[in-house]
Design a protein around this motif. Structure first.
Motif, PDB file in Angstrom:
ATOM      1  N   GLY A  69       0.799  -1.227   0.000  1.00 18.50           N
ATOM      2  CA  GLY A  69       0.000   0.000   0.000  1.00 18.50           C
ATOM      3  C   GLY A  69       0.827   1.269   0.000  1.00 18.50           C
ATOM      4  O   GLY A  69       0.357   2.311   0.467  1.00 18.50           O
ATOM      5  N   THR A  70       2.034   1.222  -0.542  1.00 13.91           N
ATOM      6  CA  THR A  70       2.888   2.409  -0.579  1.00 13.91           C
ATOM      7  C   THR A  70       3.082   2.967  -1.987  1.00 13.91           C
ATOM      8  O   THR A  70       3.813   3.939  -2.176  1.00 13.91           O
ATOM      9  N   ARG A  71       2.437   2.345  -2.959  1.00 17.30           N
ATOM     10  CA  ARG A  71       2.554   2.803  -4.343  1.00 17.30           C
ATOM     11  C   ARG A  71       1.282   2.454  -5.092  1.00 17.30           C
ATOM     12  O   ARG A  71       0.626   1.464  -4.790  1.00 17.30           O
ATOM     13  N   SER A  72       0.955   3.286  -6.074  1.00 18.88           N
ATOM     14  CA  SER A  72      -0.160   2.997  -6.975  1.00 18.88           C
ATOM     15  C   SER A  72       0.379   2.877  -8.388  1.00 18.88           C
ATOM     16  O   SER A  72       1.308   3.594  -8.767  1.00 18.88           O
ATOM     17  N   LEU A  73      -0.217   1.983  -9.149  1.00 18.60           N
ATOM     18  CA  LEU A  73       0.131   1.769 -10.540  1.00 18.60           C
ATOM     19  C   LEU A  73      -1.074   2.140 -11.383  1.00 18.60           C
ATOM     20  O   LEU A  73      -2.138   1.538 -11.247  1.00 18.60           O
ATOM     21  N   LEU A  74      -0.899   3.138 -12.235  1.00 21.47           N
ATOM     22  CA  LEU A  74      -1.949   3.536 -13.161  1.00 21.47           C
ATOM     23  C   LEU A  74      -1.555   3.057 -14.546  1.00 21.47           C
ATOM     24  O   LEU A  74      -0.386   3.164 -14.933  1.00 21.47           O
ATOM     25  N   VAL A  75      -2.515   2.533 -15.291  1.00 21.68           N
ATOM     26  CA  VAL A  75      -2.243   2.043 -16.636  1.00 21.68           C
ATOM     27  C   VAL A  75      -3.247   2.645 -17.607  1.00 21.68           C
ATOM     28  O   VAL A  75      -4.371   2.999 -17.230  1.00 21.68           O
ATOM     29  N   ALA A  76      -2.819   2.750 -18.857  1.00 21.20           N
ATOM     30  CA  ALA A  76      -3.695   3.180 -19.944  1.00 21.20           C
ATOM     31  C   ALA A  76      -3.930   1.982 -20.854  1.00 21.20           C
ATOM     32  O   ALA A  76      -2.978   1.320 -21.269  1.00 21.20           O
ATOM     33  N   LEU A  77      -5.195   1.721 -21.124  1.00 19.37           N
ATOM     34  CA  LEU A  77      -5.578   0.654 -22.040  1.00 19.37           C
ATOM     35  C   LEU A  77      -6.217   1.293 -23.264  1.00 19.37           C
ATOM     36  O   LEU A  77      -7.124   2.119 -23.133  1.00 19.37           O
ATOM     37  N   GLN A  78      -5.713   0.916 -24.423  1.00 25.04           N
ATOM     38  CA  GLN A  78      -6.214   1.439 -25.690  1.00 25.04           C
ATOM     39  C   GLN A  78      -6.731   0.254 -26.497  1.00 25.04           C
ATOM     40  O   GLN A  78      -5.953  -0.619 -26.858  1.00 25.04           O
ATOM     41  N   ASP A  79      -8.025   0.223 -26.753  1.00 31.53           N
ATOM     42  CA  ASP A  79      -8.623  -0.886 -27.503  1.00 31.53           C
ATOM     43  C   ASP A  79      -8.205  -2.234 -26.918  1.00 31.53           C
ATOM     44  O   ASP A  79      -7.860  -3.162 -27.643  1.00 31.53           O
ATOM     45  N   GLY A  80      -8.180  -2.318 -25.596  1.00 35.23           N
ATOM     46  CA  GLY A  80      -7.853  -3.563 -24.911  1.00 35.23           C
ATOM     47  C   GLY A  80      -6.367  -3.856 -24.769  1.00 35.23           C
ATOM     48  O   GLY A  80      -6.008  -4.839 -24.143  1.00 35.23           O
ATOM     49  N   GLN A  81      -5.528  -3.032 -25.363  1.00 36.26           N
ATOM     50  CA  GLN A  81      -4.084  -3.242 -25.268  1.00 36.26           C
ATOM     51  C   GLN A  81      -3.479  -2.300 -24.232  1.00 36.26           C
ATOM     52  O   GLN A  81      -3.899  -1.150 -24.106  1.00 36.26           O
ATOM     53  N   LEU A  82      -2.474  -2.775 -23.532  1.00 30.76           N
ATOM     54  CA  LEU A  82      -1.768  -1.944 -22.569  1.00 30.76           C
ATOM     55  C   LEU A  82      -0.940  -0.922 -23.333  1.00 30.76           C
ATOM     56  O   LEU A  82      -0.032  -1.286 -24.079  1.00 30.76           O
ATOM     57  N   ALA A  83      -1.271   0.356 -23.183  1.00 33.51           N
ATOM     58  CA  ALA A  83      -0.617   1.421 -23.950  1.00 33.51           C
ATOM     59  C   ALA A  83       0.393   2.202 -23.127  1.00 33.51           C
ATOM     60  O   ALA A  83       1.292   2.827 -23.687  1.00 33.51           O
ATOM     61  N   GLY A  84       0.250   2.214 -21.794  1.00 34.39           N
ATOM     62  CA  GLY A  84       1.176   2.983 -20.970  1.00 34.39           C
ATOM     63  C   GLY A  84       0.922   2.764 -19.497  1.00 34.39           C
ATOM     64  O   GLY A  84      -0.060   2.133 -19.102  1.00 34.39           O
ATOM     65  N   SER A  85       1.842   3.312 -18.697  1.00 36.51           N
ATOM     66  CA  SER A  85       1.690   3.223 -17.240  1.00 36.51           C
ATOM     67  C   SER A  85       2.498   4.324 -16.568  1.00 36.51           C
ATOM     68  O   SER A  85       3.398   4.918 -17.167  1.00 36.51           O
ATOM     69  N   VAL A  86       2.158   4.567 -15.315  1.00 39.03           N
ATOM     70  CA  VAL A  86       2.907   5.476 -14.457  1.00 39.03           C
ATOM     71  C   VAL A  86       2.655   5.032 -13.019  1.00 39.03           C
ATOM     72  O   VAL A  86       1.637   4.404 -12.731  1.00 39.03           O
TER      73      VAL A  86
END
Length: 187
Positions: A69-86
């Motif tokens: 619980g010390t970090r969060s992972l945000l991801v971007a999904l484009q048309d079902g594909q993993l497009a990015g993260s931070v």
């Protein structure tokens, strides 16, 4: 594959991943990291960079932080594909409960210039506010494409540290080291 807190954007969906989500998407996250490093992203790794090394980063660095619980992972999904993260790292000392660090903003090379990095950062800032984190810090390779992105999002330059890290294009040019730019934003 379950996701937590999906938020639609213009062309993609931004989600906050749990530890279970990371494990479900581990092959895609591994490819994302590997492909970004191969495309020259300055995110702590150098070529050659294997899938085993990329998977070890997600399993050994990110997964334990999500579980604790010390970090969060945000991801971007484009048309079902993993497009990015931070990542938003809020594993801070007791005298810094108001601060968090932006880590490893990545957009897959085939999804660049679509606004995904901005969408990830805006959602990260929203999440930081929800966690009562009012000061965000980050560092980025000086002169990189990311530097003007962050400035455009309101991040202020604190300064530059010369010879901060090795960089493949710099090594090939006979220099070997590049500077990093330290930035912050008050929310």
């Amino acid at each position: 594959m379950p996701m937590s807190n999906p938020t639609p954007t213009q062309a993609s969906t931004i989600a906050v991943f749990t530890a279970a989500d990371l494990e479900s998407y581990l092959p895609a996250l591994t490819r994302l990291l590997q492909d970004c490093v191969a495309a020259g992203a300055s995110i702590s790794f150098l070529m050659p960079f294997s899938a085993t090394q990329a998977e070890a980063f997600w399993r050994g660095n990110v997964l334990p932080a999500l579980q604790s619980g010390t970090r969060s992972l945000l991801v971007a999904l484009q048309d079902g594909q993993l497009a990015g993260s931070v990542q938003l790292d809020y594993d801070t000392p007791p005298n810094q409960p108001h601060r968090a660090e932006v880590r490893k903003l990545m957009v897959h090379p085939q999804f660049r210039r679509l606004g995904i990095a901005k969408a990830l950062m805006r959602q990260l800032e929203t999440l930081a506010g929800e966690l009562n984190r009012t000061l965000l810090t980050l560092d980025t390779r000086s002169g990189s494409e990311a530097e003007p992105l962050y400035i455009g999002l309101g991040y202020q330059v604190v300064g530059r540290i010369p010879d901060y890290a090795l960089d493949a294009p710099e090594i090939e040019a006979g220099r070997g080291l590049h500077a990093t730019t330290i930035m912050y934003k008050q929310l």
